[in-house]
Design a protein around this motif. Sequence first.
Motif: not given
Length: 251
Positions: A18-20, A211-216
Motif C-alpha cells: 500500500v505504501f509504495w 508524506t502522502a503515502s505515509l498518511v494514507v
Amino acid sequence: MRRRTVLVVLWLIGNVLVFWAVALTASGYSLEGYLPWESSKVFTYSPVLHSKPGDKPTEILYMVGRNGELYYYIVWRDEYFSNSLIDKLYRLMRGLIYGTSEDVEVFGVVPENSSFYFQTYGHSSVHGKILPDGSCLWSERGLTIPNCTVNGTHVKLYVVTWNHMLSLLPENDTVQVFPEMRHMTPEDYVALGMVKRTKYSIAGIAFNSLTASLVVTVLLNIILFVLLRRWLLLRRGRKNLRSRLLFRREV
C-alpha cells in the motif's frame, strides 16, 4: 499460533504494498507504457540530446502517461560544480534528500498537439510546440526557433548549465550524444528518488509523495483497527448471547 503469524506477515506485506503503491501513484508513475500500443510513439518523439564532452547522460528512461503523454527522464551519473568544496557539499545534500547523487532532467511531449516541456536556466519552465515546418515555438519568450527538430518530431535539446538545464538554442562545445533508452520501471523510479522529488500542495501546505503515502497507510491501519475491534466485539457479543441461550435451555 501459526495462523496469527501468517496474519501478521500478510499485514506487514500489505502495508509495504500500500505504501509504495500510493507513493508511486501520488508522484505520477504510470504503468501505461508496458502495453505495446501505448508506447508506440516513444521512439518517434525521443529528444536529440547535445551535451558537453565528458559529461554525457548514462541513459534515458521513458514513461507513457495515462493520456498518452510521453516523459523522457534523462539521467546523468552526477552533477559537477566548478568549486570543489561546494561540489562536495551539494553532492552530500542531494544524497541525503533524494538518496542518490544521480541527476535527472525531464522532457515531456504530448503527441496529440505536438507540445513539449522541460526546464532551463534557474529551473524555469519552457513550454513549446513543434510547428508543421519543423521549427519550435518557445511560448515563454515568444520565439520561433528554426530547424529545432529532426524529422519534425525529435526536438533538439542542448545542455546549457553545469546542473544539466536544457535549451532549444544551440550551445557551443556540445556534441550529440546517444544514450541507451528503455522503459522506466518502478524500481528505477524509486532508486532515482523520483517519489521524493515530486512535491505538491494541499491548502497551502507542501507535501511530497512519501508524506502522502505515509498518511494514507496510517489512516488505512486505523480504519482496519477500528473495523477489527468492532468485529471482535460483535463476535464476543454473539458468543455471550449463545452462552445465555444455552444456559436458559438447560435451566
